[in-house]
Scaffold this motif. Structure first.
Motif, PDB file in Angstrom:
ATOM      1  N   PHE A  24       0.826  -1.205   0.000  1.00 21.32           N
ATOM      2  CA  PHE A  24       0.000   0.000   0.000  1.00 21.32           C
ATOM      3  C   PHE A  24       0.861   1.255   0.000  1.00 21.32           C
ATOM      4  N   ASN A  25       0.685   2.068  -1.065  1.00 26.58           N
ATOM      5  CA  ASN A  25       1.187   3.435  -0.998  1.00 26.58           C
ATOM      6  C   ASN A  25       0.020   4.287  -0.539  1.00 26.58           C
ATOM      7  N   THR A  26       0.064   4.705   0.703  1.00 24.92           N
ATOM      8  CA  THR A  26      -1.111   5.310   1.336  1.00 24.92           C
ATOM      9  C   THR A  26      -1.346   6.769   0.948  1.00 24.92           C
ATOM     10  N   GLY A  27      -0.365   7.387   0.268  1.00 24.93           N
ATOM     11  CA  GLY A  27      -0.592   8.781  -0.116  1.00 24.93           C
ATOM     12  C   GLY A  27       0.409   9.248  -1.145  1.00 24.93           C
ATOM     13  N   SER A  28       0.179  10.468  -1.607  1.00 22.30           N
ATOM     14  CA  SER A  28       1.068  11.050  -2.615  1.00 22.30           C
ATOM     15  C   SER A  28       2.312  11.644  -1.965  1.00 22.30           C
ATOM     16  N   GLY A  29       3.450  11.444  -2.599  1.00 21.95           N
ATOM     17  CA  GLY A  29       4.695  12.041  -2.127  1.00 21.95           C
ATOM     18  C   GLY A  29       4.664  13.559  -2.149  1.00 21.95           C
ATOM     19  N   LEU A  30       3.748  14.136  -2.929  1.00 26.75           N
ATOM     20  CA  LEU A  30       3.681  15.605  -3.016  1.00 26.75           C
ATOM     21  C   LEU A  30       3.329  16.244  -1.680  1.00 26.75           C
ATOM     22  N   LYS A  31       2.686  15.488  -0.798  1.00 25.04           N
ATOM     23  CA  LYS A  31       2.340  16.047   0.509  1.00 25.04           C
ATOM     24  C   LYS A  31       3.557  16.170   1.405  1.00 25.04           C
ATOM     25  N   TYR A  32       4.642  15.567   0.961  1.00 24.44           N
ATOM     26  CA  TYR A  32       5.901  15.602   1.729  1.00 24.44           C
ATOM     27  C   TYR A  32       6.976  16.258   0.864  1.00 24.44           C
ATOM     28  N   ALA A  33       6.607  17.406   0.287  1.00 30.72           N
ATOM     29  CA  ALA A  33       7.507  18.063  -0.666  1.00 30.72           C
ATOM     30  C   ALA A  33       8.902  18.240  -0.081  1.00 30.72           C
ATOM     31  N   GLU A  34       8.953  18.483   1.247  1.00 28.19           N
ATOM     32  CA  GLU A  34      10.258  18.694   1.900  1.00 28.19           C
ATOM     33  C   GLU A  34      11.143  17.453   1.794  1.00 28.19           C
ATOM     34  N   SER A  35      10.538  16.283   1.633  1.00 28.15           N
ATOM     35  CA  SER A  35      11.308  15.030   1.716  1.00 28.15           C
ATOM     36  C   SER A  35      11.557  14.380   0.358  1.00 28.15           C
ATOM     37  N   LEU A  36      11.194  15.057  -0.726  1.00 35.74           N
ATOM     38  CA  LEU A  36      11.371  14.423  -2.034  1.00 35.74           C
ATOM     39  C   LEU A  36      12.854  14.245  -2.338  1.00 35.74           C
TER      40      LEU A  36
END
Ligand SMILES: *Cc1c(COP(=O)(O)O)cnc(C)c1O
Ligand SMILES: [Zn+2]
Length: 404
Positions: free
Chosen positions: A377-389
């Protein structure tokens, strides 16, 4: 279309509660309340083929959801999410039959939309005007969005370390956002007192019975997308554990309704961060409940939960399914975020990357066997963690020169 829900039942002592008034937790022992359905009636009234004619949203499972009347459904378009084959990533991790259930495409860009859609719909149906919840981030955003849609006031308390994008997103939906030092546990203590003081509806994880019902639709979808079979293994990034409890409940209901192929079972894996792994520790120690993790640290904010109210249910699901619990380091999480982006074009959130890293480790250790069907499961979009890309740093291009 109508619900076949009949009542609520305490997950600890099985005490009965009615559906048509506001219920929080069991008055006797504080246990979470779970919705029960007349599954015999679902079996008689509905064949799984009938679903094919319905819209591809979580509301296609209406009979097995608790919302009584159509006009109470609060929706932002919760479409079914893709179950993507991930051959290139799977080759890198020696799991050729790896599939990723990508929840990043839901409203508010995480699977928390499922819990909020059903939870807020029920809150509206029950006449709630103000609700409050603590959050590690994404649940606050999702409940704020659906609350705005329903015209319900939403008060959110979150750790001051919650990723910036999520803080601002939650405020952008008009919620009252309060920041506290510490973790979601500290936020939870504030919400508990505020709800007692003001008479607000407490929408904390498993303190109202309906969020888990929304999350269980992940299980319905996986089963339906696999032709009413189950994968050998499901790896789920576990914080409060509601998604895992929900899927476990979903499969039990499907089995009883008679929709699952004979003998279909899955081993559940809870993935946690090494800096906050209370469920992993309890699993390894053979305990029935977890001990609060003293100093939870991980950049995977959604799984930074030091003690889950439903831990005993998660542990039960892991053990009864022959599953496992795995902790992975933040470095390993970051490496798998990058791998998923570079190999598959999937911008996974840190929590999803934790699940990938856990699957990779179980494969290396041989716990996941050759050729097994694994759903991560990828539970969400990485865009919500822009700081961690992750990724190579963009380079300035000097005037007149070309990329090489
Ligand atoms: C909340 C959250 C989780 C953990 O979900 P639970 O079902 O409560 O264990 C995982 N990933 C993300 C992105 C989350 O927001
Ligand atoms: Zn009880």
């Amino acid at each position: 279309m109508t619900t076949f829900a009949t009542h609520l039942e305490c997950a600890r002592c099985a005490m009965f509660y009615e559906l048509d008034t506001i219920q929080q937790t069991c008055a006797r022992d504080g246990g979470p309340l779970l919705v029960r359905y007349d599954l015999r009636r679902v079996h008689d009234a509905l064949a799984p083929e009938a679903l094919r004619a319905r819209a591809p949203s979580l509301w296609r499972y209406r009979e097995l959801l608790p919302v009584g009347r159509d006009e109470h459904v609060v929706s932002l378009g919760e479409s079914m999410t893709p179950l993507l084959a991930a051959a290139r990533l799977g080759r890198a991790l020696a799991m050729p039959r790896l599939q990723v259930k990508d929840e990043g495409l839901l409203p508010t860009a995480t699977f928390k939309a499922r819990g909020a859609a059903v939870g807020v719909s029920r809150a509206k149906e029950l006449g709630v005007t103000t609700l409050a919840l603590p959050t590690a981030g994404n649940a606050g955003a999702a409940w704020a969005a659906y609350g705005a849609r329903a015209g319900i006031r939403v008060v959110v308390v979150m750790p001051e370390t919650t990723p910036q994008v999520i803080q601002r997103e939650t405020a952008a939906y008009g919620a009252d956002v309060w920041l506290v030092p510490g973790s979601i546990a500290d936020a939870g203590a504030v919400v508990r007192k505020a709800c007692a003081e003001h008479g607000w509806y407490d929408a904390s994880t498993l303190k109202e019975p309906y969020r888990v019902e929304g999350k269980k639709t992940m299980g319905f979808e996986v089963a339906e997308q696999l032709g009413w079979t189950l994968p050998d293994v499901i790896v789920y990034p576990t914080g409060g554990g509601v998604g895992l409890i929900g899927m476990w409940k979903a499969f039990a209901e499907l089995r009883e309704v008679g929709w699952l192929a004979a003998g279909a079972t899955t081993r559940f894996v809870a993935a946690q961060a090494a800096g906050c792994a209370p469920i992993v520790r309890a699993f390894e120690e053979g305990a029935d409940e977890s001990v609060p993790w003293p100093d939870p640290v991980t950049f995977a904010a959604g799984i930074r939960v030091p003690k889950a109210l439903g831990d005993f249910l998660v542990l039960r699901a892991l053990r009864e399914s022959g599953g496992a619990a795995v902790a992975v380091s933040d470095d390993d999480i970051a490496a798998h975020m990058r791998l998923a982006g570079e190999r598959e074009g999937m911008l996974v959130c840190p929590e999803g990357a934790a699940a990938l890293a856990a699957a990779a480790r179980l494969r290396r250790e041989g716990w996941i066997r050759d050729g097994e069907r694994v759903v991560v499961f990828n539970t969400g979009s990485g865009l919500k963690y822009a700081e961690s890309l992750q990724g190579g740093a963009p380079r300035p291009l000097a005037p007149g020169s070309l990329p090489s």
